[in-house]
Design an enzyme around this catalytic site. Structure first.
Site, PDB file in Angstrom:
ATOM      1  N   SER A 124       0.845  -1.198   0.000  1.00  0.00           N
ATOM      2  CA  SER A 124       0.000   0.000   0.000  1.00  0.00           C
ATOM      3  C   SER A 124       0.877   1.243   0.000  1.00  0.00           C
ATOM      4  CB  SER A 124      -0.884   0.022   1.247  1.00  0.00           C
ATOM      5  OG  SER A 124      -1.515   1.271   1.381  1.00  0.00           O
ATOM      6  N   TYR A 183      -1.579   0.760  10.666  1.00  0.00           N
ATOM      7  CA  TYR A 183      -1.711   0.050   9.385  1.00  0.00           C
ATOM      8  C   TYR A 183      -0.494   0.360   8.500  1.00  0.00           C
ATOM      9  CZ  TYR A 183      -3.580  -0.927   4.677  1.00  0.00           C
ATOM     10  OH  TYR A 183      -3.771  -1.385   3.391  1.00  0.00           O
TER      11      TYR A 183
END
Ligand SMILES: NC(=O)c1ccc[n+]([C@@H]2O[C@H](COP(=O)([O-])OP(=O)(O)OC[C@H]3O[C@@H](n4cnc5c(N)ncnc54)[C@H](OP(=O)(O)O)[C@@H]3O)[C@@H](O)[C@H]2O)c1
Length: 251
Positions: free
Chosen positions: A144, A157
């Site tokens: 990501s 995250y």
């Protein structure tokens, strides 16, 4: 075996209900993928996902897989590879967590880290070894942009994805020249179940767009894929933004 264009005949998805992974599987079935393994936590959703792909003509099997149970990975994934060659492994499992809650409750933050990072380390090493034994195949990691530079708003995250990304890059270097191709995919904000209800930033994209980029990356044997591509420059600028400025950005 993969065809001359690098597209797989057989696919193993880790995180079998992931919307991004299923969009990718549909796209690849539309090319030449015939066998799909959906590995995931047993649920009606996993079976529905398998049905959906069967309707497209693929031979689809499900297998129970939990990223949070690394002790089981050798056995579970070993059984899949024992059934026949796998041309592509798509490591798609992951959780976003809830930053505010995870800051308050370290145990839930650890679950995010264990799913996204240590789960990927374990499953990545197990599948990499199996691909190496075959002598061919692609191992594709859904990383990501969040891992590129940790942001105040989702650093738990983000840090887990930073770990996964660094691991996948190192693994790619370790496997260079073995016939096994490792590809790191860094999407920005993707409209999926994971981001439902969140405010969309600029350059938001879709699971289908990620699937298209994955196919192109396979054809080109890319090592890194940004989705959308414009994020590569954006993130390069953000990476070099001084800390005092970066922490005040509304991102
Ligand atoms: N959506 C985005 O904006 C975005 C952006 C960049 C990267 N990504 C990454 O892309 C990947 C796929 O995301 P998505 O958007 O497709 O989200 P999604 O539809 O929510 O998929 C997440 C997948 O992870 C699985 N999972 C979670 N915990 C697991 C565990 N302990 N063991 C096995 N599987 C587990 C879920 O399975 P269950 O059905 O069992 O919950 C689901 O299949 C993730 O790694 C995510 O971090 C997403």
């Amino acid at each position: 075996m993969k065809d001359a264009f690098g597209l797989p005949q057989s696919l193993l998805v880790l995180g079998g209900t992931s919307e991004i992974a299923l969009a990718t599987a549909r796209r690849l079935i539309g090319r030449r993928t015939r066998t799909v393994w959906l590995a995931g936590r047993p649920s009606p959703g996993l079976e529905e996902a398998a049905e959906g792909l069967r309707a497209l003509g693929a031979d689809v099997r499900t297998v129970a897989f939990d990223a949070l149970d690394p002790e089981s990975h050798e056995t579970v994934l070993g059984k899949v590879f024992a059934e026949g060659d796998i041309d592509m492994v798509l490591l798609a499992f992951g959780v976003l967590g809830d930053q505010a809650r995870d800051e308050r409750e370290p145990a839930s933050a650890v679950r995010v880290a264990q799913t996204n990072y240590t789960g990927a380390v374990s499953a990545g090493l197990v599948t990499a070894r199996a691909l190496q034994t075959q002598g061919h195949g692609s191992l594709v990691f859904l990383s990501s942009v969040a891992g590129e530079r940790a942001r105040r708003s989702n650093f738990i995250y983000g840090s887990s994805k930073a770990g996964l990304d660094a691991f996948a890059q190192g693994l790619g270097d370790a496997l260079h020249g073995t016939g096994v191709h490792v590809m790191v995919v860094r999407p920005g904000f993707v409209r999926s179940r994971m981001t439902a209800g969140l405010e969309e930033p600029p350059l938001a994209t879709t699971p289908d767009a990620v699937a298209t980029a994955v196919e192109l990356g396979l054809r080109r044997r890319s090592e890194t894929v940004w989705v959308p591509g414009a994020l590569r420059l954006t993130m390069s600028a953000l990476r070099h933004t001084p800390r005092a400025v970066f922490r005040r950005l509304p991102i």
